[in-house]
Enzyme design. Sequence first.
Site, PDB file in Angstrom:
ATOM      1  N   SER A 190    -122.760 -56.392  22.499  1.00 21.78           N
ATOM      2  CA  SER A 190    -123.442 -55.596  21.468  1.00 21.78           C
ATOM      3  C   SER A 190    -124.774 -56.238  21.102  1.00 21.78           C
ATOM      4  CB  SER A 190    -122.563 -55.450  20.222  1.00 21.78           C
ATOM      5  OG  SER A 190    -122.283 -56.714  19.668  1.00 21.78           O
ATOM      6  N   SER A 238    -122.188 -72.686   9.729  1.00 25.08           N
ATOM      7  CA  SER A 238    -123.639 -72.752   9.567  1.00 25.08           C
ATOM      8  C   SER A 238    -124.016 -73.616   8.370  1.00 25.08           C
ATOM      9  CB  SER A 238    -124.157 -71.334   9.355  1.00 25.08           C
ATOM     10  OG  SER A 238    -125.471 -71.363   8.880  1.00 25.08           O
ATOM     11  N   ARG A 263    -140.870 -65.780   2.520  1.00 25.45           N
ATOM     12  CA  ARG A 263    -139.846 -64.788   2.891  1.00 25.45           C
ATOM     13  C   ARG A 263    -138.702 -64.915   1.883  1.00 25.45           C
ATOM     14  NH1 ARG A 263    -137.137 -65.150   8.848  1.00 25.45           N
ATOM     15  NH2 ARG A 263    -136.240 -67.058   7.992  1.00 25.45           N
ATOM     16  N   ASP A 313    -117.037 -61.031  25.587  1.00 21.22           N
ATOM     17  CA  ASP A 313    -118.214 -60.566  24.844  1.00 21.22           C
ATOM     18  C   ASP A 313    -118.227 -59.041  24.885  1.00 21.22           C
ATOM     19  OD1 ASP A 313    -121.118 -62.366  24.279  1.00 21.22           O
ATOM     20  OD2 ASP A 313    -121.090 -60.192  24.003  1.00 21.22           O
ATOM     21  N   ARG A 316    -136.800 -77.773   8.385  1.00 22.18           N
ATOM     22  CA  ARG A 316    -135.504 -77.482   8.997  1.00 22.18           C
ATOM     23  C   ARG A 316    -135.149 -78.579   9.989  1.00 22.18           C
ATOM     24  NH1 ARG A 316    -135.883 -74.370   5.581  1.00 22.18           N
ATOM     25  NH2 ARG A 316    -135.599 -72.114   5.524  1.00 22.18           N
ATOM     26  N   LYS A 330    -119.377 -66.742   6.835  1.00 21.75           N
ATOM     27  CA  LYS A 330    -119.166 -68.112   7.326  1.00 21.75           C
ATOM     28  C   LYS A 330    -118.325 -68.913   6.329  1.00 21.75           C
ATOM     29  CE  LYS A 330    -121.068 -67.583  11.227  1.00 21.75           C
ATOM     30  NZ  LYS A 330    -120.224 -67.535  12.419  1.00 21.75           N
ATOM     31  N   LEU A 351    -137.929 -68.305  14.087  1.00 19.13           N
ATOM     32  CA  LEU A 351    -139.272 -68.871  14.261  1.00 19.13           C
ATOM     33  C   LEU A 351    -139.655 -69.096  15.728  1.00 19.13           C
ATOM     34  CD1 LEU A 351    -141.796 -70.155  12.996  1.00 19.13           C
ATOM     35  CD2 LEU A 351    -140.504 -72.293  12.793  1.00 19.13           C
ATOM     36  N   TYR A 358    -123.818 -62.261   5.428  1.00 17.87           N
ATOM     37  CA  TYR A 358    -123.621 -63.083   6.618  1.00 17.87           C
ATOM     38  C   TYR A 358    -123.137 -64.491   6.222  1.00 17.87           C
ATOM     39  CZ  TYR A 358    -124.784 -66.473  10.167  1.00 17.87           C
ATOM     40  OH  TYR A 358    -124.705 -67.534  11.023  1.00 17.87           O
TER      41      TYR A 358
HETATM   42  N1  UDP Z   1    -140.445 -68.650   9.772  1.00 15.13           N
HETATM   43  C1  UDP Z   1    -141.800 -68.288   9.710  1.00 15.13           C
HETATM   44  N2  UDP Z   1    -142.229 -67.216  10.425  1.00 15.13           N
HETATM   45  C2  UDP Z   1    -141.396 -66.464  11.190  1.00 15.13           C
HETATM   46  C3  UDP Z   1    -140.008 -66.827  11.263  1.00 15.13           C
HETATM   47  C4  UDP Z   1    -139.587 -67.917  10.532  1.00 15.13           C
HETATM   48  O1  UDP Z   1    -142.588 -68.948   9.019  1.00 15.13           O
HETATM   49  O2  UDP Z   1    -141.846 -65.483  11.800  1.00 15.13           O
HETATM   50  C5  UDP Z   1    -139.977 -69.813   9.004  1.00 15.13           C
HETATM   51  C6  UDP Z   1    -138.939 -69.438   7.963  1.00 15.13           C
HETATM   52  O3  UDP Z   1    -139.571 -69.068   6.766  1.00 15.13           O
HETATM   53  C7  UDP Z   1    -138.144 -70.728   7.847  1.00 15.13           C
HETATM   54  C8  UDP Z   1    -138.245 -71.350   9.243  1.00 15.13           C
HETATM   55  O4  UDP Z   1    -139.326 -70.694   9.899  1.00 15.13           O
HETATM   56  O5  UDP Z   1    -138.775 -71.587   6.938  1.00 15.13           O
HETATM   57  C9  UDP Z   1    -136.977 -71.159  10.085  1.00 15.13           C
HETATM   58  O6  UDP Z   1    -136.655 -69.787  10.057  1.00 15.13           O
HETATM   59  P1  UDP Z   1    -135.564 -69.158  11.025  1.00 15.13           P
HETATM   60  O7  UDP Z   1    -135.475 -67.695  10.699  1.00 15.13           O
HETATM   61  O8  UDP Z   1    -135.886 -69.517  12.449  1.00 15.13           O
HETATM   62  O9  UDP Z   1    -134.218 -69.924  10.660  1.00 15.13           O
HETATM   63  P2  UDP Z   1    -133.459 -70.088   9.238  1.00 15.13           P
HETATM   64  O10 UDP Z   1    -133.691 -71.502   8.815  1.00 15.13           O
HETATM   65  O11 UDP Z   1    -134.006 -69.065   8.299  1.00 15.13           O
HETATM   66  O12 UDP Z   1    -132.030 -69.859   9.599  1.00 15.13           O
END
Ligand code: UDP
Length: 343
Positions: A35, A125, A296, A32, A232, A154, A201, A150
Amino acid sequence: MIPILITGGAGFIGSHTAVALAEAGFKPVILDDFSNSQQSVLQGLETILGHPVSCHVADCNDYNTVLDIFQREKIRGVIHFAAFKAVGESMDEPLRYYHNNLGSLITIMEVMLATGVSDLIFSSSCTVYGEPEELPVTELSPIQPPASVYGNTKQIGEEILSDTVKADKPLKIIALRYFNPIGAHPSAQIGELPLGVPNNLVPYITQTAAGIREQLTIFGDDYPTPDGTCIRDFIHVMDLAEAHVSALQALQVINTTSHYDIFNVGTGQGNSVLELVRTFESVSGQPLNYRIGPRRAGDITAVFADATKVNTRLGWKAKRSLKEALADAWRWQQHLGTSDSAG
Ligand code: UDP
């Protein structure tokens, strides 16, 4: 004990995989560059395992150093996690992302070929599925054009693997397409260590509950899902870690010299963001301060895995519940305390 190199082994999934490998009788060897991880992870691993873990501080793009580590440690297999993973940053710094994520993969594969090491597990992913037309997604679901640099690293990474095996190079490779890893080791000695304000999240939820962040914003409740929030496939990081051990064991018994396969690694179940918040409130016993905000950019409505292939061919199945994952994440946050070390 068979030495297995874990690139990015001080990171979130890598460190938990080091535990799972050691528990299965392998010798984890971490590479590792720290970073995006912290040295304290090594102390956590030592406490869990009862002995220090071998760790090399180096850049995976550095061929000679990586070669030297392979030779000195007598590496017999590789789990390649090391990569940059911030979606937003990848759009601002494309060359840094392509250079690091693809250069490191190529270097690792070149060293493997030079040293006769065949077994490789690659971190891919579910982002490759984009916004899926049908749910759950199987490994044969269509790959969508990548939504970020990103995500493209992948997809290109998977192409590098399959092209190399098509050329009959002596490598046996499994790409694991991760869904959403959450939680922490139940000992609370290792877990997720986001630098600065978390993008994901669950760290945002636990930091809000700990008083580090004022309020969670749920990004949108107007999606076409039962409660309007995104869905998810949240998987306990220890389940995901154990999937790597199953994949490695499967490669060890394959007797063709070239092999490439892909597996979804998820629970097979979708949960909404709001369900996750409610479950967290019930396991932590406290209400969470949250508000509904705008969507988002780039978020997809729903994605969860069809895990039939990994269940049947690798004999691996997620064992831990969403409650357990959130209880472990909360225990880890409490272990970290309320200081926001990274700002
Ligand atoms: N999410 C949210 N608030 C946050 C971070 C994430 O509502 O502060 C939601 C985001 O919109 C998604 C889900 O949680 O629907 C999972 O987001 P995360 O970034 O954890 O993983 P992703 O699926 O984007 O890789």
